[in-house]
Structure formats: structure tokens, C-alpha cells
Design an enzyme around this catalytic site. Structure first.
Site, short mmCIF file in Angstrom:
data_model
loop_
_atom_site.label_atom_id
_atom_site.label_comp_id
_atom_site.label_asym_id
_atom_site.label_seq_id
_atom_site.Cartn_x
_atom_site.Cartn_y
_atom_site.Cartn_z
N GLU A 36 0.83 -1.21 0.00
CA GLU A 36 0.00 0.00 0.00
C GLU A 36 0.86 1.26 0.00
OE1 GLU A 36 -2.47 0.36 3.47
OE2 GLU A 36 -3.74 1.92 2.58
N LYS A 106 -9.70 2.62 -1.87
CA LYS A 106 -9.89 2.00 -0.56
C LYS A 106 -11.20 2.48 0.09
CE LYS A 106 -7.19 1.20 3.69
NZ LYS A 106 -5.91 1.57 4.36
N CYS A 140 -5.61 -3.23 2.01
CA CYS A 140 -5.31 -3.29 3.44
C CYS A 140 -6.53 -3.55 4.32
CB CYS A 140 -4.58 -2.00 3.85
SG CYS A 140 -3.74 -2.22 5.42
N1 LIG Z 1 -3.28 0.77 6.33
C1 LIG Z 1 -4.21 0.05 6.93
O1 LIG Z 1 -5.35 -0.08 6.48
C2 LIG Z 1 -3.81 -0.59 8.25
C3 LIG Z 1 -4.82 -1.63 8.67
C4 LIG Z 1 -4.42 -2.21 10.00
C5 LIG Z 1 -5.58 -3.00 10.55
C6 LIG Z 1 -5.25 -3.68 11.84
N2 LIG Z 1 -6.11 -4.59 12.23
O2 LIG Z 1 -4.25 -3.36 12.46
#
Ligand SMILES: NC(=O)CCCCC(N)=O
Length: 256
Positions: A36, A106, A140
């Protein structure tokens, strides 16, 4: 591809992507999945403060040129088009000719810093046909919501490509990614940052899970390239399960 980006060091981060693209191509890979926001580094507040729409557009053009020079398809996550107040976090699928075949914004932004720095997407993952397969993308935190992977599978996605930036939450690649693959009978590939970036310690643990939840390949905490051969959604066969076919969606929709 799993590695450590340097926030705002676009030239350095793109050079790492180009090196990975060349090495992947040499090993016979047809597509490179990157983490990402890798070209700009995972630092939402710095991106918002420092990167103009023109700089992002230039980065996107340079990324397309890397795909073309390397002759490999690439999924690269970038800030979306537009100024800091209107853009989201995107994943862009570039063809081996450097053409944009599709993109995803996203939907599930993670935490206050992301929500203050980007706008959320509101579109379901699209199906993009490449290499004889139906590809899709989420980003993510999206993969941690079953609805996102299910929407991709329901649209016909066979291989879900997930750029990520996960820190200190190993249960996502260890439990959730294989579960998303199994429950949707599709391959899920998850490419993470590793090492320290902008004060965050990224887990690495990139993984490719097959349509029966099996691990097709995984990395540890260090930089690396994970090569995996992926294929179409398997027929459920006589024994099932028939997760997608058996869904009682008309009921589920009323309950959730
Ligand atoms: N950049 C992100 O979307 C980080 C997601 C982290 C999710 C988690 N459960 O720590």
C-alpha cells in the site's frame, strides 16, 4: 514484493519497484503486487501535507513507465488523482504495456490519520480480466471486512490482489487472509511493508492463500519477493462446499 519504503522518497521507492519488477520478470512472473502506497511510503499525514496533485500524477506516470520498461503487469497503490482534500488511497492495475486496466479506491480507511488525509471510496471491487483470470483489488483494512472479499467473489473475482500496510497485527495475514480465500473459494495475495517507516514497525508476513485456504507462499519479517502460481476458481465438485452458490443472500441482506 515486500520491502521498506522511505516516506516521500518517490525516486528511491520507484527504483525498488523497478528492481523487483525486473527480478520477478526474470523468474517468470506475469504480475508484480506491491504494498500500500509504496511509491510514496506509508505516511498519510506527510502525503497530505507534502504531495501535490501534480506530483502524484507524475508518480503515476513514472509507475506506468516502469511496467512498460519491465514488460510485467503491476498492482501499485498510489494516492488518487486530485488535491489532498479530495483524493483517496488507490490500487492501480497496470498492463505490461503500462496501460491502466483498472483501479480500486480503498473503501475502509483505517484510523484517524488516514481518515484525515484521504477520502474513502464507495465502489465495489471491479473485475479485471488479465492472463485468462478474473482479477480484483482491495486495499489493506478492506480485507478485514468479509463483505469486501465477498463482493469481489460475487462479482466473479478469482484472484484478489491486496496491497497492504499492516503493523503489529499478524493475525490478519495468518488468520484472515486464508479465511477470506477459503470462504470465497478464491486466491488472495497480500503484499505488506516490512521494517520501520514513519515510526511504524511493519509486520511483513506477505502471503498468498489459495481457494481452499491453503498457503501458496509466505514471507517473514524481512524484505523479499514471493513468487506464487495462481489459477482459476476451482469447481466445487461433488463434495462441496458450495459457499457462493448456496448463499441465501435474500435473507442475509435482511439480517446485516
Ligand atoms: N493501512 C491500513 O489499512 C492498516 C490496517 C491495519 C488493521 C489492523 N487490524 O491493524
Amino acid at each position: 514484493m515486500q520491502d521498506t519504503a522511505q516516506p516521500l522518497d518517490v525516486a528511491g521507492n520507484l527504483a525498488m519497484i523497478e528492481a523487483a519488477a525486473g527480478r520477478s520478470r526474470e523468474q517468470g512472473a506475469e504480475l508484480l503486487l506491491t504494498p500500500e502506497l509504496f511509491p510514496v511510503g506509508y505516511a498519510p499525514a506527510q502525503i497530505r501535507a507534502e504531495l501535490s496533485a501534480e506530483q502524484v500524477a507524475q508518480t503515476r506516470a513514472e509507475t506506468a513507465a516502469i511496467a512498460q520498461r519491465s514488460g510485467i503487469a503491476m498492482v501499485v497503490s498510489l494516492p488518487g488523482v486530485g488535491g489532498p482534500e479530495e483524493r483517496g488511497i488507490t490500487a492501480v492495475l497496470f498492463s505490461p504495456d503500462g496501460e491502466v486496466l483498472g483501479e480500486h479506491q480503498k473503501v475502509q480507511l483505517f484510523g484517524p490519520e488516514e481518515k484525515e488525509s484521504f477520502r474513502p471510496g464507495s465502489e465495489a471491487p471491479a473485475v479485471i480480466r488479465l492472463g485468462g483470470l478474473n482479477l480484483g483489488m482491495v486495499i489493506c483494512y478492506d480485507i478485514e471486512f468479509p463483505e469486501m472479499a465477498r463482493a469481489a467473489a460475487a462479482a466473479g473475482v478469482e484472484v484478489l490482489l491486496v496491497p497492504t500496510a499492516l503493523a503489529e497485527e499478524p493475525r490478519v495475514p495468518q488468520l484472515l487472509v486464508p479465511a477470506r480465500a477459503l470462504e470465497n473459494q478464491m486466491t488472495v495475495a497480500y503484499a505488506n511493508h516490512c521494517g520501520l517507516e514513519d515510526g511504524l514497525s511493519f509486520d511483513g508476513l506477505s502471503v498468498v492463500a489459495g481457494p481452499r485456504g491453503e498457503i501458496l507462499g509466505e514471507l517473514g519479517a524481512e524484505p523479499g519477493l514471493l513468487l506464487a502460481e495462481v489459477g482459476p476458481r476451482p469447481a466445487s465438485g461433488e463434495a462441496g462446499p458450495w459457499y457462493l452458490e448456496d448463499r441465501r443472500t435474500e435473507l442475509h441482506r435482511q439480517w446485516i
